[in-house]
Design a protein around this motif. Structure first.
Motif, PDB file in Angstrom:
ATOM      1  N   ASN A   1      10.890  10.783   1.999  1.00  0.00           N
ATOM      2  CA  ASN A   1      10.983   9.890   0.847  1.00  0.00           C
ATOM      3  C   ASN A   1      10.115   8.660   1.073  1.00  0.00           C
ATOM      4  O   ASN A   1      10.122   8.066   2.156  1.00  0.00           O
ATOM      5  N   GLY A   2       9.349   8.294   0.043  1.00  0.00           N
ATOM      6  CA  GLY A   2       8.491   7.125   0.151  1.00  0.00           C
ATOM      7  C   GLY A   2       7.159   7.367   0.821  1.00  0.00           C
ATOM      8  O   GLY A   2       6.397   6.425   1.067  1.00  0.00           O
ATOM      9  N   ALA A   3       6.842   8.633   1.096  1.00  0.00           N
ATOM     10  CA  ALA A   3       5.586   8.942   1.783  1.00  0.00           C
ATOM     11  C   ALA A   3       4.371   8.825   0.880  1.00  0.00           C
ATOM     12  O   ALA A   3       3.240   8.749   1.360  1.00  0.00           O
ATOM     13  N   GLY A   4       4.589   8.844  -0.445  1.00  0.00           N
ATOM     14  CA  GLY A   4       3.479   8.720  -1.390  1.00  0.00           C
ATOM     15  C   GLY A   4       3.224   9.951  -2.231  1.00  0.00           C
ATOM     16  O   GLY A   4       2.242  10.019  -2.972  1.00  0.00           O
ATOM     17  N   LYS A   5       4.121  10.946  -2.168  1.00  0.00           N
ATOM     18  CA  LYS A   5       3.898  12.209  -2.890  1.00  0.00           C
ATOM     19  C   LYS A   5       3.851  11.991  -4.407  1.00  0.00           C
ATOM     20  O   LYS A   5       2.928  12.457  -5.084  1.00  0.00           O
ATOM     21  N   SER A   6       4.850  11.293  -4.944  1.00  0.00           N
ATOM     22  CA  SER A   6       4.900  11.078  -6.396  1.00  0.00           C
ATOM     23  C   SER A   6       3.742  10.217  -6.871  1.00  0.00           C
ATOM     24  O   SER A   6       3.164  10.465  -7.941  1.00  0.00           O
ATOM     25  N   PRO A  36       0.834  -1.207   0.000  1.00  0.00           N
ATOM     26  CA  PRO A  36       0.000   0.000   0.000  1.00  0.00           C
ATOM     27  C   PRO A  36       0.869   1.257   0.000  1.00  0.00           C
ATOM     28  O   PRO A  36       1.869   1.329   0.702  1.00  0.00           O
ATOM     29  N   VAL A  37       0.483   2.228  -0.808  1.00  0.00           N
ATOM     30  CA  VAL A  37       1.229   3.486  -0.903  1.00  0.00           C
ATOM     31  C   VAL A  37       0.377   4.663  -0.444  1.00  0.00           C
ATOM     32  O   VAL A  37       0.841   5.535   0.292  1.00  0.00           O
ATOM     33  N   LEU A  38      -0.869   4.707  -0.874  1.00  0.00           N
ATOM     34  CA  LEU A  38      -1.828   5.712  -0.423  1.00  0.00           C
ATOM     35  C   LEU A  38      -3.001   4.990   0.210  1.00  0.00           C
ATOM     36  O   LEU A  38      -3.534   4.039  -0.378  1.00  0.00           O
ATOM     37  N   THR A  77       6.959  14.601  13.336  1.00  0.00           N
ATOM     38  CA  THR A  77       6.248  13.443  12.798  1.00  0.00           C
ATOM     39  C   THR A  77       6.793  13.027  11.440  1.00  0.00           C
ATOM     40  O   THR A  77       7.010  11.837  11.179  1.00  0.00           O
ATOM     41  N   LEU A  78       7.017  13.994  10.557  1.00  0.00           N
ATOM     42  CA  LEU A  78       7.425  13.684   9.192  1.00  0.00           C
ATOM     43  C   LEU A  78       8.887  13.295   9.079  1.00  0.00           C
ATOM     44  O   LEU A  78       9.237  12.352   8.353  1.00  0.00           O
ATOM     45  N   GLN A 121       2.396  10.904   5.381  1.00  0.00           N
ATOM     46  CA  GLN A 121       3.295  10.015   6.110  1.00  0.00           C
ATOM     47  C   GLN A 121       2.760   8.596   5.993  1.00  0.00           C
ATOM     48  O   GLN A 121       1.624   8.318   6.383  1.00  0.00           O
ATOM     49  N   GLY A 122       3.590   7.737   5.435  1.00  0.00           N
ATOM     50  CA  GLY A 122       3.180   6.344   5.299  1.00  0.00           C
ATOM     51  C   GLY A 122       1.903   6.149   4.524  1.00  0.00           C
ATOM     52  O   GLY A 122       1.137   5.226   4.787  1.00  0.00           O
ATOM     53  N   GLY A 123       1.649   7.011   3.548  1.00  0.00           N
ATOM     54  CA  GLY A 123       0.455   6.893   2.729  1.00  0.00           C
ATOM     55  C   GLY A 123      -0.794   7.495   3.317  1.00  0.00           C
ATOM     56  O   GLY A 123      -1.859   7.477   2.701  1.00  0.00           O
TER      57      GLY A 123
END
Length: 261
Positions: A37-42, A16-18, A233-234, A212-214
């Motif tokens: 990085n890897g939070a789901g922005k892209s 899961p990403v988002l 947090t971030l 954060q974490g999707g």
């Protein structure tokens, strides 16, 4: 043009990403998307652009589902501005901007006078019209990023999605590019940009959307959403928001308070 995202969920396979992401973006605003990085922005941006199809949830543009738009219609509503990079071909700046007009023409049609005028107007709007005949590979990174923004403007899209538009730029060019981006919102453009620098959000964004974490970690006006607690947090760092007096009034700045060694 408004954006509404409701319960958006996306996974790459079983990863899961988002997860259940919901937010809205109003016309004429600049929203800074923050997250490690890897939070789901892209991935979020790819969903908004229609490049990825979410497993659940919905994206709506001015009340109409994104899934109801054709690829061409989506391109007429949303323009994507990537990070500036070294170009493979040294096209002139004006020719680079004219590439943004191809979606309004037939496959074999070449840009005409109307497209040329639109391209020059976009360069003038960003203050780089003097570079029109320069090679895109011979100008500075900041100027190149403004040229990419001009290319997006000639699409006549109302929504601009920018993936770290100031990455690899020096401090001065970062501020020049961000100031021009902020100015576009006064003309009615809706802008979402990702950044790894919370100061950019603090000084230029109307709103902050933090992932954060999707999941959404914060969503709201910059002055209330961007807090020391959010940075902890971030990014796992301790910081304070300081009030700094200047000759133009008091401004806020982020100061890291922990030893980073």
């Amino acid at each position: 043009m408004e954006i509404e995202v409701q319960n958006l969920t996306f996974s790459y396979g079983k990863q899961p990403v988002l997860q259940d992401v919901s937010f809205s973006v109003q016309k004429g605003t600049l929203t800074a998307v923050l997250g490690a990085n890897g939070a789901g922005k892209s991935t979020l941006f790819r969903c908004l652009l229609g490049f990825l199809t979410p497993q659940a949830g919905e994206i709506r543009l001015s009340g109409r589902p994104l899934s109801a738009y054709s690829r061409r219609e989506t391109a007429e509503k949303i323009a994507y501005i990537p990070q500036s990079s070294e170009p493979i071909f040294n096209y002139t700046v004006i020719d680079t901007v004219l590439m943004g007009t191809t979606g309004t023409m037939n496959v074999l049609q070449r840009p005409g006078r109307r497209q040329q005028e639109a391209a020059m107007q976009a360069l003038q709007r960003l203050g780089i019209e003097a570079l029109a005949q320069r090679g895109i590979g011979t100008i500075s990174g900041g100027e190149r990023q403004l040229a990419l923004i001009a290319r997006a403007l000639v699409q006549n899209a109302e929504i601009l999605i920018m993936d770290e538009p100031t990455a690899n730029l020096d401090f001065g060019n970062q501020q020049r590019v961000l100031a021009q981006i902020r100015a576009l919102t006064a003309r009615g453009y809706t802008v979402l940009l990702s950044t790894h620098n919370p100061e950019h959000a603090l000084h230029y964004a109307h709103r902050v959307l933090a992932l954060q974490g999707g999941h959404i970690a914060a969503d709201g006006p910059t002055e209330t959403a961007l807090t020391p607690q959010l940075l902890q947090t971030l990014y796992g760092i301790q910081a304070i928001l300081a009030e700094v007096p200047t000759d133009r009034g008091t401004v806020r700045s982020l100061i890291v308070t922990e030893d980073m060694e």
